[in-house]
Design an enzyme around this catalytic site. Sequence first.
Site, PDB file in Angstrom:
ATOM      1  N   LYS A   1       0.754  -1.133  -0.161  1.00  0.00           N
ATOM      2  CA  LYS A   1       0.025   0.027  -0.007  1.00  0.00           C
ATOM      3  C   LYS A   1       1.031   1.313  -0.191  1.00  0.00           C
ATOM      4  O   LYS A   1       2.024   1.082   0.710  1.00  0.00           O
ATOM      5  CB  LYS A   1      -0.943  -0.087   1.125  1.00  0.00           C
ATOM      6  CG  LYS A   1      -1.693   1.265   1.317  1.00  0.00           C
ATOM      7  CD  LYS A   1      -2.596   1.441   2.441  1.00  0.00           C
ATOM      8  CE  LYS A   1      -3.691   2.544   2.600  1.00  0.00           C
ATOM      9  NZ  LYS A   1      -4.524   2.624   3.800  1.00  0.00           N
TER      10      LYS A   1
ATOM     11  N   GLU B   1     -10.197  11.494  11.835  1.00  0.00           N
ATOM     12  CA  GLU B   1      -9.228  10.353  12.581  1.00  0.00           C
ATOM     13  C   GLU B   1      -8.630  10.427  13.711  1.00  0.00           C
ATOM     14  O   GLU B   1      -7.714  11.368  13.937  1.00  0.00           O
ATOM     15  CB  GLU B   1      -8.191   9.881  11.283  1.00  0.00           C
ATOM     16  CG  GLU B   1      -7.716   8.645  11.519  1.00  0.00           C
ATOM     17  CD  GLU B   1      -6.940   7.939  10.525  1.00  0.00           C
ATOM     18  OE1 GLU B   1      -6.361   6.998  10.252  1.00  0.00           O
ATOM     19  OE2 GLU B   1      -7.011   8.623   9.300  1.00  0.00           O
TER      20      GLU B   1
END
Length: 395
Positions: free
Chosen positions: A138, A189
Site C-alpha cells: 500500500k 481520524e
Amino acid sequence: MRDAGTQARFAPALPFALVSDRETVVGRGCLGVLPAGERPLGERVGDWFAAHPSARLLVGALPYDHRRPAHLFQPAEVSRSASRACFAAAFPPPALVPAAPAAAPRWTAQPEPSLARYRTAVAEALAMMARGEDGLRKIVLSRSLRLNSDRPVDASALLRRLAEDHHAVAFCVPLPGERPRALVGATPELLIDKKGAAIVSHPLAGSARRSREKVADEAAARALLASEKDNREHQEVVSAILDQLAPYCTELGAPEGTQLTATNSMWHLGTRITGRVRDAAMPSVDIAALLHPTPAVCGTPRAAADRAIAALEGYDRGFYAGAVGWCDASGDGTWHVAIRCAEIADAEARLYAGAGIVPGSDPQAEGDETSAKFAALLRALGIDEDGHPLPEDAA
C-alpha cells in the site's frame, strides 16, 4: 524559568484549538516552545514538565516526517470543556454585520501536482507494487492545491465553518516561521487518546464521496462496506496499529469490528481499537510517535512506502498527514491525524488530500477521491477546485 528566547520567536497570532462535541481544548499565547533534540520526544516532554511544574499542557503538531522536529508549545492560558463553549469564546463570530455585503474574495488555484500528473503517479505506484518492489502492499499518495486570494485568508472564519461538521474534530495549530502560519482543518481520524492506562485509536481507510441525495448516499455507503479493495486497504492500517501497540499493552482489541463512519462529505471504513497499556505513565506523545505515520497516511511496509512517496509526490508534506493534539505531565493526551487540512499564511491557503493505493486501485477513481476530500475545505472557503465561487446552494 521560561524559554524567553524561543518565546520571542514564536508569538501565535491565533489560539490553538481542538474542537469536538466530546472534548474541546483551546490554548492562547505561548510561554515557551519545546526545544528540538536527539532524545526521544517523550523524554524531552517529561523534562519540560519537570522544569515547568505549573504547566498544564503542551500543545501543537507532529510533522509527517518523524525525523523532523515536533512543534510543541506551552500556552499561556488553557481552556478545556466537554462541550464547545470554550471554542465559541476563543473564536467568536463577527459582532457586526456590514450594511452591504463585502465583495467575495477572488482566488487563483495552482494544483501541485496537476490531477493528471497525480493519476500518473498512482499508475506508477501500482506498477511498483505489481513488480513486488520492496514488498510494497500500500502507498498513500497525496496532492496539494495552492490557493491565493486577493486578501488575507480569515483562518478563524474558516475554522468556525469547518467546526459545523460535528462528525469531525476541527483544529487550528499556529505554526512557527517568519510570517504567521496556521494549520487549520477538520479531521475524522483519531491517532491515539490516552487517559491513565486506557487507550483508544480509531483508524480510517477506505473512502467514498457522500451524496446530497439520500438513496445515492446510502448506496455509496453500502458499496464501500462491501468493497473488497477498500476492506483490504483498511485492514493494512488496523493490523499495523494492533501489531505496534501489542507489546505495550495488557489488553488490546477491536471489539466492534470494522464499521462505517462519516463526515459531512465522506464515508469511511473505521475500526475502533481499545486497550490498556502496561505503564500508565507512558507518554501519549511516545505512543503517537510509535504509530505515526500509520498506513492510513503512509503505506506498508512503512519505510518502503515512505521512500515511494518521496519519489512520486514531488513536494514536502510539512505538517500535513502528521498529528495535532496535546499532552500533559501525567502522560495523558489526545492526538488526531492531521488530514483534511490547509496551511494558511497571509493570503495563501495550501490544501492537501490523499488516497490509499493498493493493488486493484484505479488511477481515475483515486484522483476523484482526492477531489472529494478537498470538498469540505473548498466549501468552507466558498470556491471550487479551480478557485471559482460556488453556487449559493453548494457553499
